[in-house]
Design a protein around this motif. Structure first.
Motif, short mmCIF file in Angstrom:
data_model
loop_
_atom_site.label_atom_id
_atom_site.label_comp_id
_atom_site.label_asym_id
_atom_site.label_seq_id
_atom_site.Cartn_x
_atom_site.Cartn_y
_atom_site.Cartn_z
N MET A 1 0.85 -1.19 0.00
CA MET A 1 0.00 0.00 0.00
C MET A 1 0.89 1.25 0.00
SD MET A 1 -2.83 1.24 2.80
CE MET A 1 -3.89 -0.14 2.35
N PRO A 2 0.61 2.23 -0.87
CA PRO A 2 1.45 3.43 -0.92
C PRO A 2 1.39 4.19 0.40
CG PRO A 2 0.01 3.28 -2.85
CD PRO A 2 -0.46 2.25 -1.89
N SER A 3 2.50 4.80 0.76
CA SER A 3 2.56 5.61 1.97
C SER A 3 1.88 6.95 1.72
CB SER A 3 4.02 5.84 2.37
OG SER A 3 4.65 6.67 1.41
N PRO A 4 1.51 7.69 2.79
CA PRO A 4 0.92 9.02 2.60
C PRO A 4 1.80 9.94 1.78
CG PRO A 4 0.62 8.27 4.87
CD PRO A 4 1.51 7.27 4.21
N ALA A 5 3.14 9.84 1.98
CA ALA A 5 4.04 10.70 1.21
C ALA A 5 3.97 10.36 -0.27
CB ALA A 5 5.47 10.55 1.73
N GLU A 6 3.91 9.05 -0.58
CA GLU A 6 3.82 8.64 -1.98
C GLU A 6 2.50 9.07 -2.60
OE1 GLU A 6 6.59 4.60 -1.85
OE2 GLU A 6 4.45 4.49 -1.36
N ASP A 7 1.39 8.95 -1.82
CA ASP A 7 0.09 9.41 -2.32
C ASP A 7 0.13 10.89 -2.62
OD1 ASP A 7 -1.02 6.92 -2.21
OD2 ASP A 7 -1.89 7.19 -0.21
N SER A 8 0.77 11.66 -1.73
CA SER A 8 0.86 13.11 -1.94
C SER A 8 1.66 13.44 -3.17
CB SER A 8 1.50 13.76 -0.70
OG SER A 8 1.67 15.14 -0.90
N ALA A 9 2.78 12.72 -3.37
CA ALA A 9 3.61 12.96 -4.56
C ALA A 9 2.85 12.61 -5.83
CB ALA A 9 4.90 12.14 -4.46
N SER A 10 2.11 11.49 -5.81
CA SER A 10 1.33 11.09 -6.99
C SER A 10 0.26 12.12 -7.31
CB SER A 10 0.68 9.72 -6.75
OG SER A 10 1.68 8.74 -6.57
N ALA A 11 -0.39 12.64 -6.26
CA ALA A 11 -1.42 13.65 -6.47
C ALA A 11 -0.84 14.90 -7.11
CB ALA A 11 -2.10 13.99 -5.14
N ALA A 12 0.37 15.28 -6.67
CA ALA A 12 1.01 16.47 -7.24
C ALA A 12 1.31 16.27 -8.72
CB ALA A 12 2.30 16.79 -6.47
N TRP A 13 1.71 15.05 -9.10
CA TRP A 13 2.06 14.80 -10.50
C TRP A 13 0.83 14.64 -11.39
CZ3 TRP A 13 6.43 15.11 -13.27
CH2 TRP A 13 7.61 15.32 -12.55
N ARG A 14 -0.33 14.38 -10.79
CA ARG A 14 -1.53 14.22 -11.61
C ARG A 14 -1.93 15.52 -12.30
NH1 ARG A 14 -3.18 10.01 -7.98
NH2 ARG A 14 -4.05 11.45 -6.45
N TRP A 15 -1.61 16.64 -11.65
CA TRP A 15 -1.95 17.90 -12.28
C TRP A 15 -0.76 18.53 -13.00
CZ3 TRP A 15 1.08 21.87 -10.86
CH2 TRP A 15 1.68 21.84 -9.59
N ARG A 16 0.43 18.02 -12.74
CA ARG A 16 1.61 18.61 -13.37
C ARG A 16 1.82 18.03 -14.76
NH1 ARG A 16 7.59 19.18 -10.60
NH2 ARG A 16 8.64 20.18 -12.37
N GLU A 17 2.09 18.87 -15.71
CA GLU A 17 2.35 18.44 -17.09
C GLU A 17 3.75 18.92 -17.46
OE1 GLU A 17 0.61 19.48 -21.49
OE2 GLU A 17 -0.85 19.09 -19.92
N PRO A 18 4.76 18.11 -17.21
CA PRO A 18 6.14 18.56 -17.43
C PRO A 18 6.43 18.81 -18.90
CG PRO A 18 6.10 16.22 -16.95
CD PRO A 18 4.71 16.72 -16.72
N SER A 19 7.30 19.77 -19.13
CA SER A 19 7.77 20.04 -20.50
C SER A 19 9.09 19.30 -20.71
CB SER A 19 7.97 21.54 -20.70
OG SER A 19 8.92 22.06 -19.78
N VAL A 20 9.20 18.64 -21.85
CA VAL A 20 10.36 17.81 -22.15
C VAL A 20 10.92 18.22 -23.50
CG1 VAL A 20 11.20 15.46 -22.55
CG2 VAL A 20 9.43 15.87 -20.82
N LEU A 21 12.22 18.45 -23.53
CA LEU A 21 12.91 18.77 -24.78
C LEU A 21 13.69 17.54 -25.22
CD1 LEU A 21 13.80 20.85 -26.95
CD2 LEU A 21 15.74 21.41 -25.45
N LEU A 22 13.37 17.03 -26.39
CA LEU A 22 14.07 15.89 -26.97
C LEU A 22 15.11 16.38 -27.95
CD1 LEU A 22 14.48 12.87 -27.61
CD2 LEU A 22 12.60 13.08 -29.28
N ILE A 23 16.38 16.03 -27.69
CA ILE A 23 17.48 16.37 -28.61
C ILE A 23 17.92 15.07 -29.26
CG2 ILE A 23 19.68 17.57 -28.86
CD1 ILE A 23 19.23 18.86 -26.13
#
Length: 413
Positions: free
Chosen positions: A1-23
């Motif tokens: 079972m994920p820890s509270p810290a892991e749940d919090s990190a996953s929740a933060a990434w659900r709304w984050r849309e990182p920008s990635v530059l492919l070279i």
């Protein structure tokens, strides 16, 4: 079972849309990366450039969250490519893309500063997402750690600097005993706008000063240091009395950051074997005189306005104060008595400080000074304690070197 810290990190990434530059200079490999992005659970904004030259143009105007870097570009190869990306955007996470038989190259790239590496042809969407996410988080952690180290190093350097700027009495075996205490009002600081110093000139005269620059902060602390050093220079040059204060005012006016900044101070001189103290006072509070029989008196000699209030127009008379044999002078800044007491807005004030001094009047010099400060702090504790700089200077000449005498404008207890 994920820890509270892991749940919090996953929740933060659900709304984050990182920008990635492919070279990447191979269109086929670039297409594979685009498919990984399309198939991944994490939404990303992917931008593709074909060379380091194109990447340079992009990185000069924007900073993506992550760079996916091929190590076999036409204009940058191997670890040179990693170094070039870092030189262009050292705050960006880097994940290198290696060939099937280049694990060692990937490890070398990580050692050179990349956050991770992926082997082309062996990457599934889940692994791809995990690598990008962890690379970004690792880079952020590295930057936070670097910022913390820099902050700690700067704090240590500032502490060393402030400690070096604190006064060291310049005495030559004189019969004057000195107890000094200094407590800045700024949190984490060693130095504030209050200042003091003690110097013995070649003829054996002991000179002392205590002062207070208005305001709080590093500018006021720097000005206090400038005035203290200037005072010591003037004393060693033989300049005392009203002329000394006039020169100090010139320095204050030239060095102050704002026109409303002023400074109060009391400067005194005690000749060897003398029984009178010569004093000049510029808007500073009075002082305490302790006799050897345990009596405490509040003394205020005539003076002039604070330095910088009416530049070039003030006059500061030189006054003489009788000093009984074995007596001590206690000079201080107003931070000692301006703390709020009780639950209201009443301040301790000069009268309150005088009563505290009478309570500890029979203590030894160190205990007297510490007791005075501790009692003032205790009374102000319910309202946050003393928030202003506090400086206290206790000067006592050996009883055998001065004669009994009385006088001055005093309040006895």
């Amino acid at each position: 079972m994920p820890s509270p810290a892991e749940d919090s990190a996953s929740a933060a990434w659900r709304w984050r849309e990182p920008s990635v530059l492919l070279i990447e200079d191979d269109p086929g490999d670039a297409l594979l990366v685009e498919e990984l992005v399309a198939d991944s659970a994490l939404r990303m904004r992917l931008r593709w450039v074909r060379s380091m030259a194109e990447a340079r143009e992009v990185l000069e105007h924007e900073a993506p969250d992550c760079v996916l870097l091929d190590l076999h570009l036409s204009d940058a190869r191997g670890l040179e490519a990693v170094s070039m990306v870092h030189s262009l955007a050292d705050q960006v996470a880097v994940v290198v893309l290696t060939g099937l038989a280049e694990d060692e190259t990937g490890l070398a790239a990580v050692a050179a500063g990349a956050q991770d590496y992926l082997v082309k042809g062996r990457v599934e969407p889940e692994l791809f997402v995990r690598s990008v996410r962890y690379a970004i988080q690792r880079k952020e952690a590295e930057q936070a750690a670097a910022a913390l180290r820099a902050s700690q190093m700067q704090a240590r350097e500032n502490a060393r600097l402030e400690r070096g700027l604190l006064p060291r009495p310049l005495l030559h075996g004189t019969g004057v005993d000195v107890v000094a205490r200094y407590r800045p009002g700024r949190a984490q600081a060693l130095l504030g706008g209050d200042f003091y110093d003690i110097v013995e000139s070649v003829d054996g005269t002991v000179h002392a000063v205590i002062g207070d620059v208005s305001g709080h902060g590093p500018d006021e602390a720097a000005l206090g240091v400038a005035l203290r050093i200037a005072w010591r220079t003037l004393v060693l040059s033989g300049v005392t009395g009203a002329e000394q204060l006039a020169r100090l005012e010139e320095i204050l006016v030239a060095e102050r950051a704002r026109v409303e900044v002023f400074a109060t101070l009391t400067s005194l001189s005690l000749a060897p074997g003398g029984h009178r103290v010569r004093m000049t006072r510029a808007g500073h509070p009075g002082l305490l005189l302790r006799t050897d029989d345990g009596e405490v008196r509040w003394v205020e000699v005539a003076g002039g306005p604070a330095l910088g209030v009416v530049p070039g127009l003030a006059r500061w008379p030189v006054q003489e104060l009788p000093l009984p044999a074995g007596a001590a002078l206690v000079l201080f800044t107003d931070g000692l008595f301006e703390g709020y007491v009780g639950r209201g807005r009443e301040r301790l004030g000069e009268d309150g400080l005088f009563l505290l001094a009478k309570e500890v009047a029979r203590l030894a010099p160190d205990a007297f000074v510490d007791g005075l400060i501790h009692r003032a702090e205790a009374l102000a504790e319910s309202q946050g304690g003393l928030d202003d700089d506090v400086a206290v200077l206790h000067l006592r000449r050996n009883a055998a070197e001065a004669d009994e005498n009385e006088g001055g404008e005093e309040r006895s207890g």
